[in-house]
Design an enzyme around this catalytic site. Structure first.
Site, PDB file in Angstrom:
ATOM      1  N   ASP A 188       0.859  -1.186   0.000  1.00  0.00           N
ATOM      2  CA  ASP A 188       0.000   0.000   0.000  1.00  0.00           C
ATOM      3  C   ASP A 188       0.895   1.236   0.000  1.00  0.00           C
ATOM      4  OD1 ASP A 188      -1.748   2.086   0.388  1.00  0.00           O
ATOM      5  OD2 ASP A 188      -2.993   1.011   1.828  1.00  0.00           O
ATOM      6  N   HIS A 193       0.796   7.927   4.035  1.00  0.00           N
ATOM      7  CA  HIS A 193       1.393   7.225   5.158  1.00  0.00           C
ATOM      8  C   HIS A 193       2.905   7.427   5.269  1.00  0.00           C
ATOM      9  CE1 HIS A 193      -2.523   5.450   5.394  1.00  0.00           C
ATOM     10  NE2 HIS A 193      -2.411   4.983   4.173  1.00  0.00           N
ATOM     11  N   ILE A 208      -0.093   9.404   8.641  1.00  0.00           N
ATOM     12  CA  ILE A 208      -0.857   8.551   9.550  1.00  0.00           C
ATOM     13  C   ILE A 208      -0.578   7.084   9.244  1.00  0.00           C
ATOM     14  CG2 ILE A 208      -2.679  10.270   9.829  1.00  0.00           C
ATOM     15  CD1 ILE A 208      -4.403   8.623   7.884  1.00  0.00           C
ATOM     16  N   GLY A 211      -4.873   2.315   8.038  1.00  0.00           N
ATOM     17  CA  GLY A 211      -5.952   1.708   8.804  1.00  0.00           C
ATOM     18  C   GLY A 211      -5.846   0.193   8.824  1.00  0.00           C
TER      19      GLY A 211
END
Length: 285
Positions: A188, A193, A208, A211
């Site tokens: 990903d 990120h 961040i 998830g």
């Protein structure tokens, strides 16, 4: 409008071959924090090829990385700005245990498009099978800010009644400062990120955590705490992403076991238990 719901739903499924090996599984497990302590026999099941089992949430990265989250945004009828995209929820149904090495056929399609007013939600479905039959089904709920309001179906509510009483078990898991950088090596590559400037454009003070990294860390905690470390007992796993996690924070994972299922809630300790995962259920044997 950048989203043409009718065109997206009518688009043909995309089918392709995926494959993975023990190195991919080990990298994924390390990316969700496995291997601490490094010589712990329970952790070696996640890191040592001769003992390797596969945490079911590996299905979200097997063969392709992000489970249709990025590729689904290139489907017919979908044209959106990546900076306005958030992963809203995820579910996995396991049809049988995932092998440490495998080749399978993945079929991807947009299963639903919902109009939430100020946003659109895409449900991207991936069905995976090998020569022995179905392996798993992934549903990714993708939240696209600013793309709703065309008068379409709002879709079902994912909200559940809160679990009753205090949790039976609570564990805490630390998120390393480099966790997102390691996790993204499983496929990903969303710059949200890793790239501070991109994160600011997307409305965050800094990059961040994925998830799905939190998703994997949480399932591992449930398996290790309540299921005797037996990954084959997991039958399905669903969550709603209720908030973000920043690398370096601590996850507080609360568990309410029931008959054949575990309710889970996850929060960020350092931000006054800000919700991270909600409406989370692990079904098991």
């Amino acid at each position: 409008m950048p989203i043409d719901a009718a065109k997206a739903l009518a688009a043909e499924s995309r089918t392709g071959e995926i494959s993975w090996n023990s190195k991919d599984v080990q990298l994924y497990h390390l990316g969700i924090g496995a291997g601490l302590p490094a010589t712990d026999p329970d952790e070696l099941r996640y890191t040592l090829e001769s003992r390797l089992h596969v945490l079911p949430s590996f299905a979200t990265v097997a063969g392709s990385g992000s489970p249709g989250v990025i590729s689904g945004l290139s489907m017919p009828g979908i044209e959106v700005d990546l900076a306005r995209v958030l992963h809203g929820g995820q579910s996995i149904v396991l049809h049988r245990p995932i092998p440490a090495t495998g080749t399978a056929t993945a079929t991807n399609r947009i299963a639903a498009v919902y109009d939430k007013g100020k946003a659109a939600v895409l449900v991207l479905r991936t069905e995976v099978a090998d020569t022995d039959g179905p392996l798993w089904t992934n549903d990714s709920q993708i939240f696209i800010k600013g793309e709703g309001g065309w008068g379409g179906d709002r879709g079902p509510s994912a909200r559940l009644e809160p679990p009753a009483g205090d949790p039976d078990r609570t564990v805490e898991r630390s998120v390393r400062e480099d966790q997102a950088l390691l996790y993204r090596l499983s496929g990903d590559w969303n710059p949200l990120h890793a790239d501070p400037e991109f994160a600011k454009v997307a409305g965050f003070e800094r990059p961040i955590l994925h998830g799905l990294c939190t998703y994997g860390m949480t399932l591992k905690a449930v398996v290790d705490t309540l299921l005797g470390g037996d990954v084959t007992r997991v039958r399905s796993y669903v969550t709603r992403f209720a908030g973000v996690v920043y690398p370096g924070e601590t996850l507080r994972i609360r568990m309410w076991p029931g008959e054949g299922s575990v309710r889970v809630a996850v929060s960020a300790v350092e931000r006054d238990d800000a919700p991270v995962l909600a409406d989370t259920v692990v079904e098991h044997t």
